[in-house]
Design a protein around this motif. Structure first.
Motif, PDB file in Angstrom:
ATOM      1  N   ARG A   1       1.158   2.489  -5.090  1.00 46.90           N
ATOM      2  CA  ARG A   1       0.903   3.446  -6.180  1.00 46.90           C
ATOM      3  C   ARG A   1       2.164   4.219  -6.519  1.00 46.90           C
ATOM      4  O   ARG A   1       3.027   4.390  -5.662  1.00 46.90           O
TER       5      ARG A   1
ATOM      6  N   GLN B   1      -9.739   1.013  10.903  1.00 49.01           N
ATOM      7  CA  GLN B   1     -10.649   0.790   9.770  1.00 49.01           C
ATOM      8  C   GLN B   1     -11.298   2.101   9.336  1.00 49.01           C
ATOM      9  O   GLN B   1     -11.563   2.310   8.152  1.00 49.01           O
TER      10      GLN B   1
ATOM     11  N   ALA C   1      -9.921   7.205   3.717  1.00 52.17           N
ATOM     12  CA  ALA C   1      -8.980   7.362   2.592  1.00 52.17           C
ATOM     13  C   ALA C   1      -9.552   6.717   1.332  1.00 52.17           C
ATOM     14  O   ALA C   1      -9.488   7.283   0.236  1.00 52.17           O
ATOM     15  N   ARG C   2     -10.143   5.535   1.499  1.00 56.37           N
ATOM     16  CA  ARG C   2     -10.705   4.858   0.305  1.00 56.37           C
ATOM     17  C   ARG C   2     -11.906   5.602  -0.250  1.00 56.37           C
ATOM     18  O   ARG C   2     -12.154   5.607  -1.449  1.00 56.37           O
ATOM     19  N   MET C   3     -12.691   6.250   0.616  1.00 54.41           N
ATOM     20  CA  MET C   3     -13.834   7.051   0.133  1.00 54.41           C
ATOM     21  C   MET C   3     -13.345   8.149  -0.807  1.00 54.41           C
ATOM     22  O   MET C   3     -13.934   8.397  -1.855  1.00 54.41           O
TER      23      MET C   3
ATOM     24  N   ALA D   1       0.830  -1.209   0.000  1.00 63.11           N
ATOM     25  CA  ALA D   1       0.000   0.000   0.000  1.00 63.11           C
ATOM     26  C   ALA D   1       0.863   1.257   0.000  1.00 63.11           C
ATOM     27  O   ALA D   1       0.479   2.280   0.560  1.00 63.11           O
TER      28      ALA D   1
ATOM     29  N   LEU E   1      -8.709   3.909   7.194  1.00 69.02           N
ATOM     30  CA  LEU E   1      -8.656   3.249   5.881  1.00 69.02           C
ATOM     31  C   LEU E   1      -9.895   3.600   5.058  1.00 69.02           C
ATOM     32  O   LEU E   1      -9.808   3.909   3.873  1.00 69.02           O
ATOM     33  N   GLY E   2     -11.055   3.532   5.711  1.00 70.54           N
ATOM     34  CA  GLY E   2     -12.321   3.775   5.019  1.00 70.54           C
ATOM     35  C   GLY E   2     -12.402   5.197   4.492  1.00 70.54           C
ATOM     36  O   GLY E   2     -12.826   5.431   3.355  1.00 70.54           O
TER      37      GLY E   2
ATOM     38  N   GLN F   1     -10.425   8.180  -2.456  1.00 72.78           N
ATOM     39  CA  GLN F   1      -9.836   7.563  -3.656  1.00 72.78           C
ATOM     40  C   GLN F   1     -10.906   7.037  -4.604  1.00 72.78           C
ATOM     41  O   GLN F   1     -10.832   7.232  -5.804  1.00 72.78           O
ATOM     42  N   GLU F   2     -11.894   6.351  -4.047  1.00 73.06           N
ATOM     43  CA  GLU F   2     -12.829   5.630  -4.925  1.00 73.06           C
ATOM     44  C   GLU F   2     -14.000   6.472  -5.409  1.00 73.06           C
ATOM     45  O   GLU F   2     -14.538   6.219  -6.470  1.00 73.06           O
ATOM     46  N   THR F   3     -14.399   7.482  -4.616  1.00 71.36           N
ATOM     47  CA  THR F   3     -15.508   8.318  -5.105  1.00 71.36           C
ATOM     48  C   THR F   3     -14.965   9.495  -5.913  1.00 71.36           C
ATOM     49  O   THR F   3     -15.698  10.097  -6.697  1.00 71.36           O
TER      50      THR F   3
END
Ligand SMILES: NC(=O)c1ccc[n+]([C@@H]2O[C@H](COP(=O)([O-])OP(=O)(O)OC[C@H]3O[C@@H](n4cnc5c(N)ncnc54)[C@H](OP(=O)(O)O)[C@@H]3O)[C@@H](O)[C@H]2O)c1
Length: 273
Positions: A151, A201, A207-209, A123, A204-205, A211-213
């Motif tokens: 990345r 969590q 950060a992913r929100m 990661a 992580l959540g 990145q992904e949205t």
């Protein structure tokens, strides 16, 4: 493709471990002390020696995971063993491509990279800056190497001290934030192990929100605040404590310190080290 890692401290081990887990690379590694070599061999199950020249022989990519103060002397010692088309990648904070080029054979392809420790678990975030002699294929190979552990962003070299402040040092800022969130959870009555699970969590959540949205963090933050609710009430407390400017100034300070690291080193043989 053969990649050699020189210097098996925190980052050398991190990269070796990440690359070993990712597979697809022929790996060689060397470090200064026999004690570290033995420990890394035992830890990672990879043969690690103390002969830098032997490790780089036949390598297409050589990643120098050395402290800025050791980098130029070690690179100068290695120079005779490098194939002319071997691309040398330095991850040292603050040391420019021009300084490294000064101790290597003319025309040696170079890349400056700034990874971070989450490379160990796939990661990572690495920024790469290509030197003028690195071909597009060599930059692609460097990208592949660091993409096997996370990345990659390719940037101009002038940005690498800022990258050091943000994504390399920034990992530590987030650990501090994580620790503080856990303490908050404990203060609010949670058992510490559960508070750690929840906080980790949640980080992580979040950060992913982003990145992904692809949405702006401020918009996602606004979504969590209800009028007169608990989140907005706590956010105002954080603003009183200047959390945002403290974090931003932390990145700025780390970037400034990274730039100074390079200024403190001198080329091998200059007598001022
Ligand atoms: N730590 C991070 O989060 C991070 C992130 C991005 C970039 N960086 C950069 O990565 C570089 C390495 O940092 P680090 O934290 O991994 O440092 P480190 O833990 O001190 O590791 C450096 C290693 O280099 C080895 N070494 C010294 N001279 C050598 C030589 N002549 N030949 C071969 N090996 C030699 C030492 O090995 P022995 O133990 O065998 O003596 C040491 O373990 C630094 O330039 C730093 O700016 C660090």
């Amino acid at each position: 493709m053969k990649a050699a890692v020189i210097g098996c401290g925190v980052m050398g081990r991190t990269l070796l471990d990440g690359l070993r887990r990712a597979g697809g690379w022929e790996l060689a590694a060397a470090t200064r002390s026999a004690e570290t070599a033995r420990a890394v061999t035992a830890e990672l199950g990879l043969p690690v020696g103390t002969d830098n020249a032997a490790a780089v022989r036949g390598a297409e990519l050589v990643v120098l995971c050395l402290k800025p103060k050791n980098l130029l002397a070690a690179a100068a010692d290695l120079a005779p063993a490098l194939a002319p088309d071997c691309c040398v990648v330095s991850i040292a904070a603050g040391v420019g491509l021009a300084e490294l080029a000064g101790v290597l054979p003319a025309g040696q392809p170079l890349i400056r990279a700034m990874p971070n420790t989450p490379c160990r678990v796939g990661a990572g975030m690495t920024a790469l800056a290509a030197g003028p002699r690195a071909t597009a294929e060599q930059v692609a190979a460097g990208r592949r190497l660091f993409e096997s552990v996370g990345r990659v962003a390719v940037l101009a070299e002038e940005h690498l001290d800022a990258v050091t402040g943000l994504s390399a040092s920034g990992v530590a800022f987030l650990y501090l934030a994580l620790e503080a969130l856990v303490d908050g959870g404990v203060m609010a009555g949670l058992p510490r192990d559960k508070a750690l699970e929840l906080a980790t969590q949640t980080m992580l959540g979040a950060a992913r929100m982003v990145q992904e949205t692809g949405r702006h963090p401020a918009a996602l933050k606004d979504e969590v605040t209800t009028p007169a609710g608990c989140t907005i009430s706590a956010l105002l407390r954080l603003e009183d404590g200047r959390l945002r400017s403290v974090l931003a100034r932390g990145v700025e300070e780390a970037a400034r310190a990274a730039a100074n690291l390079g200024r403190k080193i001198s080329p091998p043989g200059s007598g001022s080290r």
